[in-house]
Design a protein around this motif. Structure first.
Motif, mmCIF file in Angstrom:
data_model
loop_
_atom_site.group_PDB
_atom_site.id
_atom_site.type_symbol
_atom_site.label_atom_id
_atom_site.label_comp_id
_atom_site.label_asym_id
_atom_site.label_seq_id
_atom_site.Cartn_x
_atom_site.Cartn_y
_atom_site.Cartn_z
ATOM 1 N N GLY A 137 58.963 -48.949 5.456
ATOM 2 C CA GLY A 137 59.555 -48.763 4.134
ATOM 3 C C GLY A 137 60.820 -49.582 3.954
ATOM 4 N N ARG A 138 61.670 -49.639 4.984
ATOM 5 C CA ARG A 138 62.916 -50.405 4.863
ATOM 6 C C ARG A 138 62.653 -51.898 4.782
ATOM 7 N NH1 ARG A 138 67.726 -49.980 2.656
ATOM 8 N NH2 ARG A 138 69.293 -51.224 3.760
ATOM 9 N N ILE A 139 61.684 -52.368 5.494
ATOM 10 C CA ILE A 139 61.352 -53.798 5.444
ATOM 11 C C ILE A 139 60.853 -54.173 4.058
ATOM 12 C CG2 ILE A 139 59.722 -55.508 6.330
ATOM 13 C CD1 ILE A 139 59.941 -54.140 9.057
ATOM 14 N N ALA A 140 60.038 -53.324 3.424
ATOM 15 C CA ALA A 140 59.551 -53.617 2.076
ATOM 16 C C ALA A 140 60.707 -53.681 1.081
ATOM 17 C CB ALA A 140 58.532 -52.554 1.662
ATOM 18 N N GLU A 141 61.649 -52.747 1.156
ATOM 19 C CA GLU A 141 62.801 -52.763 0.255
ATOM 20 C C GLU A 141 63.636 -54.036 0.450
ATOM 21 O OE1 GLU A 141 64.928 -49.251 1.126
ATOM 22 O OE2 GLU A 141 63.483 -47.893 0.168
ATOM 23 N N ALA A 183 64.499 -57.139 -2.378
ATOM 24 C CA ALA A 183 65.864 -57.579 -2.695
ATOM 25 C C ALA A 183 66.053 -59.065 -2.393
ATOM 26 C CB ALA A 183 66.869 -56.752 -1.886
ATOM 27 N N ARG A 184 65.456 -59.537 -1.326
ATOM 28 C CA ARG A 184 65.580 -60.962 -0.995
ATOM 29 C C ARG A 184 64.910 -61.836 -2.040
ATOM 30 N NH1 ARG A 184 62.293 -63.537 3.926
ATOM 31 N NH2 ARG A 184 60.684 -63.076 2.370
ATOM 32 N N ASN A 185 63.758 -61.450 -2.549
ATOM 33 C CA ASN A 185 63.069 -62.250 -3.568
ATOM 34 C C ASN A 185 63.877 -62.309 -4.864
ATOM 35 O OD1 ASN A 185 60.981 -62.639 -1.759
ATOM 36 N ND2 ASN A 185 59.800 -60.877 -2.497
ATOM 37 N N SER A 186 64.488 -61.188 -5.244
ATOM 38 C CA SER A 186 65.304 -61.172 -6.458
ATOM 39 C C SER A 186 66.529 -62.068 -6.307
ATOM 40 C CB SER A 186 65.719 -59.735 -6.766
ATOM 41 O OG SER A 186 66.533 -59.688 -7.915
ATOM 42 N N ILE A 187 67.168 -62.014 -5.163
ATOM 43 C CA ILE A 187 68.349 -62.874 -4.930
ATOM 44 C C ILE A 187 67.946 -64.339 -4.949
ATOM 45 C CG2 ILE A 187 70.056 -63.508 -3.186
ATOM 46 C CD1 ILE A 187 70.152 -60.572 -2.375
ATOM 47 N N SER A 188 66.810 -64.686 -4.418
ATOM 48 C CA SER A 188 66.352 -66.079 -4.422
ATOM 49 C C SER A 188 66.159 -66.582 -5.847
ATOM 50 C CB SER A 188 65.055 -66.197 -3.627
ATOM 51 O OG SER A 188 65.246 -65.827 -2.275
ATOM 52 N N ALA A 189 65.615 -65.734 -6.754
ATOM 53 C CA ALA A 189 65.423 -66.148 -8.141
ATOM 54 C C ALA A 189 66.760 -66.414 -8.827
ATOM 55 C CB ALA A 189 64.636 -65.071 -8.896
ATOM 56 N N LEU A 194 71.744 -63.557 0.585
ATOM 57 C CA LEU A 194 70.394 -63.925 0.997
ATOM 58 C C LEU A 194 70.301 -64.040 2.514
ATOM 59 C CD1 LEU A 194 67.550 -64.726 0.042
ATOM 60 C CD2 LEU A 194 68.349 -67.106 -0.032
ATOM 61 N N GLY A 195 71.350 -64.635 3.123
ATOM 62 C CA GLY A 195 71.370 -64.713 4.583
ATOM 63 C C GLY A 195 71.424 -63.343 5.224
ATOM 64 N N VAL A 196 72.187 -62.431 4.602
ATOM 65 C CA VAL A 196 72.252 -61.067 5.119
ATOM 66 C C VAL A 196 70.881 -60.406 5.076
ATOM 67 C CG1 VAL A 196 73.170 -58.764 4.645
ATOM 68 C CG2 VAL A 196 74.691 -60.748 4.603
ATOM 69 N N LYS A 197 70.176 -60.595 3.953
ATOM 70 C CA LYS A 197 68.842 -59.999 3.832
ATOM 71 C C LYS A 197 67.878 -60.619 4.840
ATOM 72 C CE LYS A 197 69.882 -57.249 0.446
ATOM 73 N NZ LYS A 197 71.328 -57.491 0.490
#
Length: 502
Positions: free
Chosen positions: A359-363, A367-373, A469-472
């Motif tokens: 579950g944590r990996i999916a969340e 978040a990483r995909n949104s930050i990339s956009a 993004l690096g943190v994610k």
């Protein structure tokens, strides 16, 4: 024309009146005659030198002087006396005066020689006695030095025998302690085999916790995964409590045994070094190489023991080692322990932790995909803003040539002569043009500063997004690669139950 005759520096000067006399000067001594020279400056003759052996009329008779045409040693005395009206009497020099009063008598000369003879005899006698005493002293000191060196060599030999004795005792006890440590270590290994089936899951859970500490920034949260991992660690430790006390006792005893062994090894090492040093000192001779002077070393006392305390130190180390060996033998007994059925609880907790990880990996991936956009949009805006800043800088640069033209025209028009320096319409227009260019450049520069500020904000936003993004990405790497990859090695239920051959 009046002439002046000279005298010594202590005499006064007067003007000699030329007179005609019939008296003649006495013959001059050869030493005095040799000191006379022709003098260019005039000298005057005063009163006599008050010599007891020369009449005071010696200089008073020369009432008329004449220049000398050659040096005193080359003048014939008879001619000098005959033609005294044609010469000038030279002065008596201070060196000549000193020579007249510094001579000794023959009695003084013989007395000085006899004194020198007596002094020579006394000095030679004293030197002869001193040489004889020095020879005797050299023989005595040589014999005493040889005996002292022999005594020192004998003491060093006795010391070598004592050190060898205690070295052998320490070596024997060190061998016995090494064997005992090996037995205790083997006994501890058998205890650890009983817990080995549960050590694997504990290490995996702890490693996951340690890896998740490497998360960065806002992602370093106490989430459900971390709580489940802590619960898993506690579940595993409950099955190890009844064996861990015995392992702690074994570790404590091993620590004591190794401490005693360390003291024995240190004592043995020191004795080896002492043997090497004393053996080298015992073999040193007067003809040995590599020797040198060490000034003041005999006054340096760095010793810390005496022979009694030195022997007691080694004896105490041996006694301590024997006591620890007896304690180790008492500790070695059969360990009766059986593992409780903990495999089901541990396996259930293992599955719960894996679900929380998923579950944590999916969340984190969402978040990483949104930050990339958002980051791609910011990068596009940064590119457009950089182009706009380049345009503003070019526009400011383009104003330099018109400004130079207008200012050059104004400067050239200041050279108009006289009444031609008229504030005419071109003058007003040029001044207005310069002011208009200044105003335009000022507006453009304000716009440029605003654009650069906006660019900095965009860059800071880009940096923040990139850092986030690096943190994610780091969090995904820790949870997905490190933790989940490690948990794939989780042991089976059979191993968790402790079923494994020794």
């Amino acid at each position: 024309m009046q002439e002046y005759s000279g005298q010594t520096m202590t005499s006064s000067y007067f003007k000699a009146q030329p007179t005609i006399g019939t008296s003649f000067l006495p013959p001059l001594e050869s030493t005095m005659r040799a000191s006379y020279k022709s003098y260019a400056p005039p000298f005057v003759v005063s009163q006599s030198l008050h010599l007891p052996w020369k009449a005071s009329t010696y200089y008073r008779g020369a009432q008329q002087s004449m220049p000398m045409t050659r040096s005193a040693p080359e003048i014939n005395p008879s001619t000098l006396y005959r033609d005294y009206t044609m010469m000038k009497v030279p002065p008596m020099m201070p060196s000549a005066r000193t020579a007249l009063f510094s001579k000794y008598t023959p009695h003084d000369w013989f007395k000085s020689n006899n004194t020198n003879y007596r002094t020579s005899d006394m000095t030679r006698g004293a030197a002869q006695r001193l040489r004889d005493e020095n020879v005797r002293l050299c023989h005595d000191t040589d014999a005493r030095t040889v005996k002292t060196q022999q005594d020192s060599s004998k003491n060093l030999g006795d010391r070598l025998a004592d050190v060898n004795f205690w070295k052998s005792e320490v070596t024997h006890e060190l061998d016995e302690m090494g064997k005992e440590i090996g037995d205790v270590t083997e006994w501890k290994r058998r205890l650890e085999n009983a817990l080995k089936n549960t050590e694997g899951p504990l290490q995996i859970a702890q490693e996951c916790l340690f890896n998740r500490e490497k998360r960065q920034g806002i992602d370093l949260v106490n989430d459900a995964v971390e709580k489940e991992l802590i619960r898993e660690v506690n579940t595993i430790r409950k099955s190890q409590d009844h064996l861990r006390k015995m392992i702690d006792r074994a570790n404590s005893q091993l620590s004591m045994d190794r401490a005693a062994q360390h003291e024995l090894e240190k004592d043995l090492t020191d004795k080896f070094r002492a043997l090497s040093i004393d053996n080298k000192c015992h073999q040193l001779a007067n003809t040995s190489s590599g020797m040198g002077f060490f000034r003041g070393v005999e006054g340096v006392d760095q010793t810390v023991t005496v022979p009694e305390s030195w022997a007691k130190f080694s004896n105490d180390n041996i006694l301590r080692s024997q006591r620890e060996r007896n304690s180790s033998k008492g500790l070695r007994s059969d360990v009766d322990s059986s593992l409780q059925e903990t495999s089901n609880d541990m396996w259930t907790q293992y599955n719960t932790v894996n679900v929380a990880f998923s579950g944590r990996i999916a969340e984190t991936m969402d978040a990483r995909n949104s930050i990339s956009a958002h980051l791609s949009k910011v990068l596009q805006e940064i590119n457009e803003m950089e182009n706009n800043i380049s345009l503003l800088r070019k526009s400011i640069k383009d104003k330099e040539a018109p400004m130079q033209v207008a200012q050059s025209r104004l400067e050239n028009r200041t050279r108009r002569p006289n009444v031609e320096l008229c504030r005419d319409q071109p003058q007003h227009r040029l001044v207005h043009e310069v002011g208009q260019i200044y105003e335009t450049v000022d507006i453009l520069q304000n716009r440029l500063r605003a654009a650069e500020s906006a660019l900095q904000e965009l860059v800071r936003t880009k940096t923040t997004l990139e850092h986030d993004l690096g943190v994610k990405n780091n969090s995904l790497y820790v949870d997905k690669e490190r933790c989940m990859g490690t948990r794939k090695t989780y042991p089976t239920t059979a191993k968790l139950a402790g079923y494994r051959g020794q």
